[in-house]
Design a protein around this motif. Structure first.
Motif, PDB file in Angstrom:
ATOM      1  N   ASN A 176      -2.916  13.606  12.361  1.00  0.00           N
ATOM      2  CA  ASN A 176      -1.495  13.588  12.745  1.00  0.00           C
ATOM      3  C   ASN A 176      -0.924  12.179  12.683  1.00  0.00           C
ATOM      4  O   ASN A 176      -0.083  11.787  13.495  1.00  0.00           O
ATOM      5  N   THR A 177      -1.398  11.420  11.710  1.00  0.00           N
ATOM      6  CA  THR A 177      -0.850  10.077  11.516  1.00  0.00           C
ATOM      7  C   THR A 177      -0.873   9.741  10.034  1.00  0.00           C
ATOM      8  O   THR A 177      -1.776  10.173   9.310  1.00  0.00           O
ATOM      9  N   PRO A 178       0.112   9.007   9.538  1.00  0.00           N
ATOM     10  CA  PRO A 178       0.096   8.586   8.138  1.00  0.00           C
ATOM     11  C   PRO A 178      -1.098   7.673   7.861  1.00  0.00           C
ATOM     12  O   PRO A 178      -1.524   6.895   8.730  1.00  0.00           O
ATOM     13  N   LEU A 179      -1.620   7.764   6.641  1.00  0.00           N
ATOM     14  CA  LEU A 179      -2.776   6.962   6.260  1.00  0.00           C
ATOM     15  C   LEU A 179      -2.440   6.127   5.027  1.00  0.00           C
ATOM     16  O   LEU A 179      -1.930   6.659   4.035  1.00  0.00           O
ATOM     17  N   VAL A 180      -2.719   4.823   5.099  1.00  0.00           N
ATOM     18  CA  VAL A 180      -2.637   4.039   3.872  1.00  0.00           C
ATOM     19  C   VAL A 180      -3.769   4.508   2.969  1.00  0.00           C
ATOM     20  O   VAL A 180      -4.797   4.999   3.436  1.00  0.00           O
ATOM     21  N   GLY A 181      -3.591   4.370   1.668  1.00  0.00           N
ATOM     22  CA  GLY A 181      -4.629   4.869   0.774  1.00  0.00           C
ATOM     23  C   GLY A 181      -4.619   4.252  -0.602  1.00  0.00           C
ATOM     24  O   GLY A 181      -4.440   4.962  -1.595  1.00  0.00           O
ATOM     25  N   PRO A 182      -4.834   2.926  -0.714  1.00  0.00           N
ATOM     26  CA  PRO A 182      -4.999   2.353  -2.054  1.00  0.00           C
ATOM     27  C   PRO A 182      -6.293   2.881  -2.659  1.00  0.00           C
ATOM     28  O   PRO A 182      -7.130   3.452  -1.951  1.00  0.00           O
ATOM     29  N   SER A 183      -6.484   2.695  -3.937  1.00  0.00           N
ATOM     30  CA  SER A 183      -7.698   3.192  -4.577  1.00  0.00           C
ATOM     31  C   SER A 183      -8.933   2.592  -3.908  1.00  0.00           C
ATOM     32  O   SER A 183      -8.953   1.416  -3.539  1.00  0.00           O
ATOM     33  N   ALA A 184      -9.956   3.410  -3.754  1.00  0.00           N
ATOM     34  CA  ALA A 184     -11.161   3.014  -3.014  1.00  0.00           C
ATOM     35  C   ALA A 184     -12.121   2.256  -3.927  1.00  0.00           C
ATOM     36  O   ALA A 184     -13.221   2.722  -4.262  1.00  0.00           O
ATOM     37  N   LEU A 186       0.833  -1.199   0.000  1.00  0.00           N
ATOM     38  CA  LEU A 186       0.000   0.000   0.000  1.00  0.00           C
ATOM     39  C   LEU A 186       0.870   1.254   0.000  1.00  0.00           C
ATOM     40  O   LEU A 186       1.930   1.273   0.625  1.00  0.00           O
ATOM     41  N   ILE A 187       0.400   2.300  -0.656  1.00  0.00           N
ATOM     42  CA  ILE A 187       1.043   3.601  -0.537  1.00  0.00           C
ATOM     43  C   ILE A 187       0.582   4.245   0.770  1.00  0.00           C
ATOM     44  O   ILE A 187      -0.575   4.127   1.169  1.00  0.00           O
ATOM     45  N   VAL A 188       1.514   4.916   1.432  1.00  0.00           N
ATOM     46  CA  VAL A 188       1.202   5.631   2.671  1.00  0.00           C
ATOM     47  C   VAL A 188       1.159   7.123   2.367  1.00  0.00           C
ATOM     48  O   VAL A 188       2.113   7.689   1.819  1.00  0.00           O
ATOM     49  N   HIS A 189       0.048   7.756   2.731  1.00  0.00           N
ATOM     50  CA  HIS A 189      -0.133   9.187   2.499  1.00  0.00           C
ATOM     51  C   HIS A 189       0.287   9.969   3.739  1.00  0.00           C
ATOM     52  O   HIS A 189      -0.060   9.605   4.863  1.00  0.00           O
ATOM     53  N   VAL A 190       1.021  11.039   3.502  1.00  0.00           N
ATOM     54  CA  VAL A 190       1.576  11.839   4.597  1.00  0.00           C
ATOM     55  C   VAL A 190       1.341  13.316   4.308  1.00  0.00           C
ATOM     56  O   VAL A 190       1.058  13.724   3.175  1.00  0.00           O
ATOM     57  N   SER A 191       1.484  14.134   5.355  1.00  0.00           N
ATOM     58  CA  SER A 191       1.280  15.575   5.198  1.00  0.00           C
ATOM     59  C   SER A 191       2.535  16.280   4.708  1.00  0.00           C
ATOM     60  O   SER A 191       2.476  17.461   4.350  1.00  0.00           O
ATOM     61  N   GLY A 192       3.674  15.593   4.694  1.00  0.00           N
ATOM     62  CA  GLY A 192       4.923  16.185   4.257  1.00  0.00           C
ATOM     63  C   GLY A 192       6.099  15.346   4.704  1.00  0.00           C
ATOM     64  O   GLY A 192       5.935  14.248   5.265  1.00  0.00           O
ATOM     65  N   PRO A 193       7.319  15.837   4.491  1.00  0.00           N
ATOM     66  CA  PRO A 193       8.514  15.057   4.817  1.00  0.00           C
ATOM     67  C   PRO A 193       8.612  14.629   6.278  1.00  0.00           C
ATOM     68  O   PRO A 193       9.070  13.507   6.556  1.00  0.00           O
ATOM     69  N   GLU A 194       8.209  15.483   7.210  1.00  0.00           N
ATOM     70  CA  GLU A 194       8.348  15.101   8.623  1.00  0.00           C
ATOM     71  C   GLU A 194       7.502  13.892   8.959  1.00  0.00           C
ATOM     72  O   GLU A 194       7.943  12.993   9.687  1.00  0.00           O
TER      73      GLU A 194
END
Length: 339
Positions: A128-136, A56-64
């Motif tokens: 404030n946590t990374p989210l997995v996000g495969p296509s829905a 799965l790809i993990v979605h984040v708000s930025g580099p941190e």
């Protein structure tokens, strides 16, 4: 578009309870769960019917936030993030040992990206946590580019949908694998997208490799390096074939054996039956990418016997590198036509 602060608050509550949230991005809608919640991630795999070897790809708000799911954040990753995030670029790096193995299908690397959509960026900030996000969607099917595409597949009591309007990009992110710094290797494009190899080369100031489907392993016993690498993917329910300009006579012959058919083509075509319909594809690469999945879904919804879709030919491929990403999705969605 309906998602606002109240809907984001409801989505936050759902995620904190281990639930799933479908969120909009500039590419497609993702099926989100807390990346550190193994049970929630298991729900994503189960609900989609996703093969366990497909990460799965993990979605984040930025580099941190990305650094929380990776064990190394090299200079090249920072350069790419500075130039292209938020945006449709996923960067593959060594995973953090804290990230559940299920997220990466047991593999040693993780793909991370920062989506360019205000609704999902707001969601990532409040969670404030990374989210997995495969296509829905169901695994292997046409990816959703509108909220109603998600509603058509998943019950409301299982997935909370944030409606962010139509996805403007329309196809999944470019995926780039960065080599270990000590290897002095080259970055490799694992999946083409709207971010082109030329853009990445300019940022990294070096050549990049572009993997082909022939060079990538589809061994079902091994974790894939990245999502989106299965040969059969992004496909409608209806049998679909792909063709280029020079194949048209063979397509026409095949259509004569189909009672009802839909043809998606770049130019007008003569159809021999009133029960066959023609849809003209946009001639601009970006516009075609944005419309592709919705057009495939609309064609599928008419329940034809056959869908025929024209793939970009050499002239288009030479004119704009984004056509390679469109061609890649069509290749995975449809079988080839021949004499």
């Amino acid at each position: 578009m309906t998602a606002g602060p109240e809907e984001i608050a409801l989505a936050l509550a759902m995620l904190k309870q281990g639930g799933l949230v479908a969120f909009p991005t500039e590419t497609v809608y993702g099926l989100g769960a807390d990346a550190f919640d193994q049970h929630a991630v298991e729900k994503v795999f189960r609900l989609k019917g996703r093969p366990s070897h497909n990460p799965l790809i993990v979605h984040v708000s930025g580099p941190e936030m990305a650094k929380r799911v990776t064990s190394d954040w090299p200079t090249d990753a920072q350069r790419l993030a500075d130039a292209l995030w938020p945006g449709p670029l996923s960067i593959v790096l060594p995973k953090s040992p804290k990230l559940p193995a299920i997220v990466t299908a047991g593999g040693p690397t993780v793909a991370v990206r920062c989506p360019d959509h205000p609704t999902t960026l707001a969601l990532l900030e409040v969670t404030n946590t990374p989210l997995v996000g495969p296509s829905a969607n169901l695994s292997g099917g046409v990816s959703p580019t509108r909220a109603e595409h998600v509603y058509d597949v998943f019950p409301n009591d299982e997935v909370f949908v944030l409606d962010g309007g139509p996805c403007r990009g329309g196809i999944e992110s470019t995926v780039v694998l960065l080599p270990a710094p000590e290897s002095h290797g080259l970055a490799t494009i694992l999946r083409p997208g709207l971010i082109t190899p030329e853009q990445i080369e300019k940022i990294l100031r070096t050549s990049v490799l572009v993997a082909t489907h022939e060079t990538l392993s589809s061994d079902r016993t091994q974790p894939l390096l990245s999502p989106g690498m299965l040969d059969r993917h992004y496909a409608p329910h209806t049998p679909a074939l792909r063709f280029v300009e020079t194949d048209w006579k063979h397509v026409a012959a095949r259509l004569d054996h189909s009672q009802r058919a839909v043809v998606l083509a770049f130019e007008p075509r003569t159809l021999n039956s009133a029960r066959h319909s023609l849809v003209i594809l946009p001639n601009d690469a970006g516009a075609c990418a944005a419309a592709l999945y919705a057009l495939l879904r609309d064609a599928d919804a008419t329940k034809p016997d056959l869908i025929a879709i024209e793939s970009p030919g050499p002239a288009r491929l030479a004119s704009d590198p984004r056509w390679f990403a469109v061609a890649d999705r069509i290749r995975r969605a449809a079988t080839t036509i021949g004499p």
